[in-house]
Design an enzyme around this catalytic site. Sequence first.
Site, PDB file in Angstrom:
ATOM      1  N   CYS A   5       6.467  -9.988  -7.974  1.00 29.50           N
ATOM      2  CA  CYS A   5       6.791  -8.718  -7.323  1.00 29.50           C
ATOM      3  C   CYS A   5       5.819  -8.425  -6.193  1.00 29.50           C
ATOM      4  O   CYS A   5       4.646  -8.832  -6.230  1.00 29.50           O
ATOM      5  CB  CYS A   5       6.713  -7.607  -8.372  1.00 29.50           C
ATOM      6  N   HIS A  18      -0.073  -1.514  -9.834  1.00 40.52           N
ATOM      7  CA  HIS A  18       0.093  -2.969  -9.761  1.00 40.52           C
ATOM      8  C   HIS A  18       1.067  -3.453 -10.839  1.00 40.52           C
ATOM      9  O   HIS A  18       0.972  -3.062 -11.999  1.00 40.52           O
ATOM     10  CB  HIS A  18      -1.252  -3.670  -9.915  1.00 40.52           C
ATOM     11  N   CYS A  19       1.984  -4.314 -10.426  1.00 42.16           N
ATOM     12  CA  CYS A  19       3.038  -4.798 -11.326  1.00 42.16           C
ATOM     13  C   CYS A  19       2.537  -5.967 -12.163  1.00 42.16           C
ATOM     14  O   CYS A  19       1.903  -6.895 -11.644  1.00 42.16           O
ATOM     15  CB  CYS A  19       4.252  -5.233 -10.501  1.00 42.16           C
ATOM     16  N   CYS A  27      10.323  -6.198  -7.827  1.00 40.78           N
ATOM     17  CA  CYS A  27      11.073  -6.568  -9.030  1.00 40.78           C
ATOM     18  C   CYS A  27      11.916  -5.364  -9.454  1.00 40.78           C
ATOM     19  O   CYS A  27      11.721  -4.251  -8.950  1.00 40.78           O
ATOM     20  CB  CYS A  27      10.097  -6.980 -10.140  1.00 40.78           C
ATOM     21  N   GLU A  74       0.827  -1.208   0.000  1.00 38.06           N
ATOM     22  CA  GLU A  74       0.000   0.000   0.000  1.00 38.06           C
ATOM     23  C   GLU A  74       0.864   1.263   0.000  1.00 38.06           C
ATOM     24  O   GLU A  74       0.526   2.264  -0.654  1.00 38.06           O
ATOM     25  CB  GLU A  74      -0.942   0.005   1.197  1.00 38.06           C
TER      26      GLU A  74
END
Length: 301
Positions: free
Chosen positions: A212, A206-207, A231, A197
């Site tokens: 990650c 968001h990856c 990552c 967060e």
Amino acid sequence: MQTIRHSEQTLKTALISKSPELVLQYENLDAGEQRLMNEAFQPTSDLFGPITLHSKSDWITSHPESPQDFEQFFNDPYRKIPSPEKCHIYIQSIGDILKFLRKKKPRNAFCVVGITMIDLYPRDSWNFVFGQASLTEGVGIFSFARYGSDFYSAHYKGKVKKLQKTSLSDYSVFDNYYVPEITSILLLRSCKTLTHELGHIFGLRHCQWLSCLMQGSNHLEEADRRPLNLCPVCLRKLQSAIGFSIVERYKALVRWIDDESVDIPGETAKHSHEDNVLPKPVEAFKEWREWIIKCLAVLQK
């Protein structure tokens, strides 16, 4: 099970970008930091792997989003940037949500993150979320509710049964609510959610590049699969936002894991309670510690 595996060129572009200015910025990084981040597009790397989806209920499948590469992150006009006047992260134990946090945010706060034992339901159509953050307001919330082993038991009391309006200073509605046993797994899960967060508040979305910490999670099983580390693409974003030495950061993380206890700063002997100094359960962090040691070996070649 589905594996999301990007090409070497796609990952290079996501990490380094095609902008001459950002490419130069990357080339000016410490050689060890470049070496570590370049692991992102090494097919045989054992530090950063692809994302795996185990079911249709996983986040990427059920919440389609556009990926955010470093260049998009860097050029985002709405991204919050810490300043000397606003550089503190406050953690506030509360029962209300983001509106409360905005009202309670100190002037020198970069952000305020609330913690609660109440389950979070930001929308009627969602079953629950572990956490929620506003990228523009500098506020976030996360819940311990589902991290305790007895959440689904009949003894769980950590939910509001009836809406009650109280003053902002009245916390009596939360008296006798569920407090989970402080275990290593609970601490690990909480660290994942809190730092995820905080990443949003620093502008990281968001990856979708590699396994990650910034991957979304739609259920506890998926949250547990998500690593505690960023990552290289997201690590570069955070470093750009804050500014830090990756070597020193990783050394500090190892020291934190190795410390036998954690005390509450600012407590005097007169006002301290025996629970203010707790044995720190970090058994679940062992694998992550080994991963950090491997990264330090790459960084310090």
